[in-house]
Design a protein around this motif. Sequence first.
Motif, PDB file in Angstrom:
ATOM      1  N   PHE A 515       0.827  -1.206   0.000  1.00  0.00           N
ATOM      2  CA  PHE A 515       0.000   0.000   0.000  1.00  0.00           C
ATOM      3  C   PHE A 515       0.863   1.259   0.000  1.00  0.00           C
ATOM      4  N   VAL A 516       2.030   1.193   0.645  1.00  0.00           N
ATOM      5  CA  VAL A 516       2.977   2.311   0.573  1.00  0.00           C
ATOM      6  C   VAL A 516       3.377   2.532  -0.880  1.00  0.00           C
ATOM      7  N   PHE A 517       3.636   1.417  -1.593  1.00  0.00           N
ATOM      8  CA  PHE A 517       3.982   1.498  -3.016  1.00  0.00           C
ATOM      9  C   PHE A 517       2.845   2.147  -3.805  1.00  0.00           C
ATOM     10  N   PHE A 518       1.616   1.691  -3.581  1.00  0.00           N
ATOM     11  CA  PHE A 518       0.478   2.220  -4.338  1.00  0.00           C
ATOM     12  C   PHE A 518       0.307   3.722  -4.098  1.00  0.00           C
ATOM     13  N   PHE A 519       0.409   4.133  -2.839  1.00  0.00           N
ATOM     14  CA  PHE A 519       0.217   5.547  -2.525  1.00  0.00           C
ATOM     15  C   PHE A 519       1.313   6.415  -3.137  1.00  0.00           C
ATOM     16  N   ILE A 520       2.556   5.903  -3.161  1.00  0.00           N
ATOM     17  CA  ILE A 520       3.667   6.688  -3.711  1.00  0.00           C
ATOM     18  C   ILE A 520       3.582   6.771  -5.234  1.00  0.00           C
ATOM     19  N   PHE A 521       3.544   5.607  -5.902  1.00  0.00           N
ATOM     20  CA  PHE A 521       3.620   5.601  -7.366  1.00  0.00           C
ATOM     21  C   PHE A 521       2.284   5.978  -8.012  1.00  0.00           C
ATOM     22  N   GLY A 522       1.180   5.468  -7.457  1.00  0.00           N
ATOM     23  CA  GLY A 522      -0.120   5.861  -7.985  1.00  0.00           C
ATOM     24  C   GLY A 522      -0.404   7.333  -7.724  1.00  0.00           C
ATOM     25  N   GLY A 523      -0.065   7.791  -6.501  1.00  0.00           N
ATOM     26  CA  GLY A 523      -0.266   9.198  -6.161  1.00  0.00           C
ATOM     27  C   GLY A 523       0.581  10.126  -7.003  1.00  0.00           C
ATOM     28  N   LYS A 524       1.798   9.687  -7.298  1.00  0.00           N
ATOM     29  CA  LYS A 524       2.699  10.485  -8.140  1.00  0.00           C
ATOM     30  C   LYS A 524       2.112  10.676  -9.541  1.00  0.00           C
ATOM     31  N   GLU A 525       1.525   9.624 -10.107  1.00  0.00           N
ATOM     32  CA  GLU A 525       0.946   9.728 -11.442  1.00  0.00           C
ATOM     33  C   GLU A 525      -0.320  10.584 -11.440  1.00  0.00           C
ATOM     34  N   ILE A 526      -1.129  10.456 -10.381  1.00  0.00           N
ATOM     35  CA  ILE A 526      -2.325  11.299 -10.267  1.00  0.00           C
ATOM     36  C   ILE A 526      -1.931  12.778 -10.210  1.00  0.00           C
ATOM     37  N   ALA A 527      -0.891  13.076  -9.419  1.00  0.00           N
ATOM     38  CA  ALA A 527      -0.415  14.460  -9.311  1.00  0.00           C
ATOM     39  C   ALA A 527       0.110  14.956 -10.651  1.00  0.00           C
ATOM     40  N   ARG A 528       0.824  14.088 -11.394  1.00  0.00           N
ATOM     41  CA  ARG A 528       1.364  14.479 -12.706  1.00  0.00           C
ATOM     42  C   ARG A 528       0.227  14.802 -13.680  1.00  0.00           C
ATOM     43  N   GLU A 529      -0.808  13.949 -13.668  1.00  0.00           N
ATOM     44  CA  GLU A 529      -1.941  14.189 -14.565  1.00  0.00           C
ATOM     45  C   GLU A 529      -2.646  15.503 -14.233  1.00  0.00           C
ATOM     46  N   LYS A 530      -2.776  15.803 -12.949  1.00  0.00           N
ATOM     47  CA  LYS A 530      -3.421  17.061 -12.548  1.00  0.00           C
ATOM     48  C   LYS A 530      -2.612  18.265 -13.018  1.00  0.00           C
ATOM     49  N   ARG A 531      -1.268  18.161 -12.911  1.00  0.00           N
ATOM     50  CA  ARG A 531      -0.410  19.263 -13.372  1.00  0.00           C
ATOM     51  C   ARG A 531      -0.574  19.463 -14.868  1.00  0.00           C
ATOM     52  N   GLU A 532      -0.655  18.362 -15.627  1.00  0.00           N
ATOM     53  CA  GLU A 532      -0.800  18.459 -17.080  1.00  0.00           C
ATOM     54  C   GLU A 532      -2.135  19.105 -17.452  1.00  0.00           C
ATOM     55  N   LYS A 533      -3.181  18.768 -16.701  1.00  0.00           N
ATOM     56  CA  LYS A 533      -4.496  19.362 -16.974  1.00  0.00           C
ATOM     57  C   LYS A 533      -4.479  20.865 -16.698  1.00  0.00           C
ATOM     58  N   VAL A 534      -3.801  21.263 -15.616  1.00  0.00           N
ATOM     59  CA  VAL A 534      -3.691  22.690 -15.280  1.00  0.00           C
ATOM     60  C   VAL A 534      -2.938  23.422 -16.384  1.00  0.00           C
ATOM     61  N   ARG A 535      -1.826  22.813 -16.874  1.00  0.00           N
ATOM     62  CA  ARG A 535      -1.040  23.440 -17.950  1.00  0.00           C
ATOM     63  C   ARG A 535      -1.875  23.578 -19.219  1.00  0.00           C
ATOM     64  N   ALA A 536      -2.614  22.492 -19.547  1.00  0.00           N
ATOM     65  CA  ALA A 536      -3.434  22.512 -20.763  1.00  0.00           C
ATOM     66  C   ALA A 536      -4.522  23.580 -20.667  1.00  0.00           C
ATOM     67  N   LYS A 537      -5.100  23.701 -19.461  1.00  0.00           N
ATOM     68  CA  LYS A 537      -6.139  24.704 -19.260  1.00  0.00           C
ATOM     69  C   LYS A 537      -5.568  26.110 -19.381  1.00  0.00           C
ATOM     70  N   SER A 538      -4.375  26.297 -18.814  1.00  0.00           N
ATOM     71  CA  SER A 538      -3.720  27.611 -18.883  1.00  0.00           C
ATOM     72  C   SER A 538      -3.368  27.973 -20.326  1.00  0.00           C
ATOM     73  N   ALA A 539      -2.903  26.976 -21.083  1.00  0.00           N
ATOM     74  CA  ALA A 539      -2.507  27.206 -22.474  1.00  0.00           C
ATOM     75  C   ALA A 539      -3.703  27.566 -23.339  1.00  0.00           C
ATOM     76  N   SER A 540      -4.857  26.963 -23.037  1.00  0.00           N
ATOM     77  CA  SER A 540      -6.049  27.248 -23.841  1.00  0.00           C
ATOM     78  C   SER A 540      -6.662  28.602 -23.477  1.00  0.00           C
TER      79      SER A 540
END
Length: 540
Positions: A515-540
């Motif tokens: 579960f430590v693994f899931f929270f670290i690696f899964g959480g990291k990808e969720i955070a990355r996707e959120k950053r990409e969405k924010v960038r895409a929204k800002s660019a548009s």
Amino acid sequence: MIFDGYDFMIVNSTNLFVAHTFWPDNPNPGTLMGSLTTWGLLGMVIGGAIGGVLSDKIGRKKMLIAAVIFYGAFTLPQAFANDLAFFAVFRVIAGLGVGSCIPIVTTVFSETIPSKRRGLFIGCGQACMVAGWVIAGLVANPICNAATPIMGDFTNLVSYVTTTPTGEVIQETMYANWRLCYLIGGFPIIYGIILIFLMSETPHWFANAGRNEEAIEALADLEKKARGTVTPRDPNALIVPPKPKKTTPSVLFSNRFIIGTCAIWAIYFVGQLCVYGMNAWLPAWFKGIGYSASEAVALQTWNNVAAIASNSLAGIVSDKIGRKKNLLGAWVFCVVAIGICSAFVMPGNFVFCIALMLLFGFALNYAITSVNPVMPEQYPTAIRNMGVSWCQAFARFGGSASSIVLGGIAGMAIFQNLDGTTNWSSVVLVLIVPFVLGFVCTMLFVRDTSGKSIDQIGEDSSEDEGTSGTVPFVIMIVIIAILFTLCIVCPLAIGNWSSLSESLPLMAAGLLLPFVFFFIFGGKEIAREKREKVRAKSAS
């Protein structure tokens, strides 16, 4: 799935009698008896991992038929076991076949059933497996408790010591009729041969393998069975989502699939941990509070009867309200059911205990079955069965460990009554912890894919998978090795393991590391996707 269920549950339905045969001078074999379940699950881990890859390579039909015949053939020798070593070897070997079968069934349903009914059929498939659990109990109870030898000297007389509910050690006898239950387990050999003539390959696998003509034939066969008519189709017009760049297990941990992998690995691990762990010890729980061996196995069987209904209902509700909402409700339901059973299971009230076991079995199995429709919806055809089978293989480490860990916990002083017997009602409360983790992981990682066709899911997964996933894959393998060592090897290899003060913290650490693994690696990808969405929204 019925034969698979029988093969697994026959060990839990006969373990009291097998333990008396293997360890007649030990009134409380504890961890050793728990390990009877573990060996088959370990074989299922390996079989699922290998069979999933092979099924994506050679086809669903060929792999399923080979696996069914294989585990039927290697269940038969278990009837001749007189010690743990012989029994364990053939349980592991037979488990290779069982572990290959279950994920293939889920995958075949996902590739042949209309999207709006996919959850229903996958749930009914799991219900058939639980029907096998019930059949195992119905078969084992009269056979194992027979007062005469059913097969002469083969079912020999056994003299053994046991403890009464008050802690008194007494001498008793029985006949080893349990051996007949494992001879019955050889029937899948016949059924595997029947499947050669009755089963069809899926059109998705044919198309993904570039065999378009056969894919069209498979589609025509499905349409004829469903509608009675066949629509002409051009093999060259088939649209097949592109395969991932890699089809090795590490791709499951790439950016594209890591969140889905974390979702299903985490929540199925929780389900296997609780369902298989408790099924291994339900007979011991009820015998320990004063019920006869026959009544104890009967109560376990009632627990599994409820599971047939819950597994079917889980698929229906999942199709109606969505995968995520269904799962969240399932985890809450489990916590409530565990609390009720812990508080109200009591000696001398068999009928009331049947009602509690119906509740208990319904809740736990509803939760684990609610995960199954989510599994094949995380990956495209090229890696679908590998993804499903590796998820199930990993989760079976939870099932393998839980029967041993719960046996170790049950032997600890904190869970003992004043008369020296195990207070199983307090042991059951330990299961609340993994169910809370299941709820949290569902909130974080599960994305609802209900209603989407398998082709749409394949297109959603056809984007660049980003990182290779090799590093997190290697880390997960190391975590699995640590879990295996702390929760399976140590309890079996170290005689007084459960009495050591550090054993419970170490086993807890082994179970929590994934579960430590899931929270670290899964959480990291969720955070990355959120950053990409924010960038895409800002660019548009």
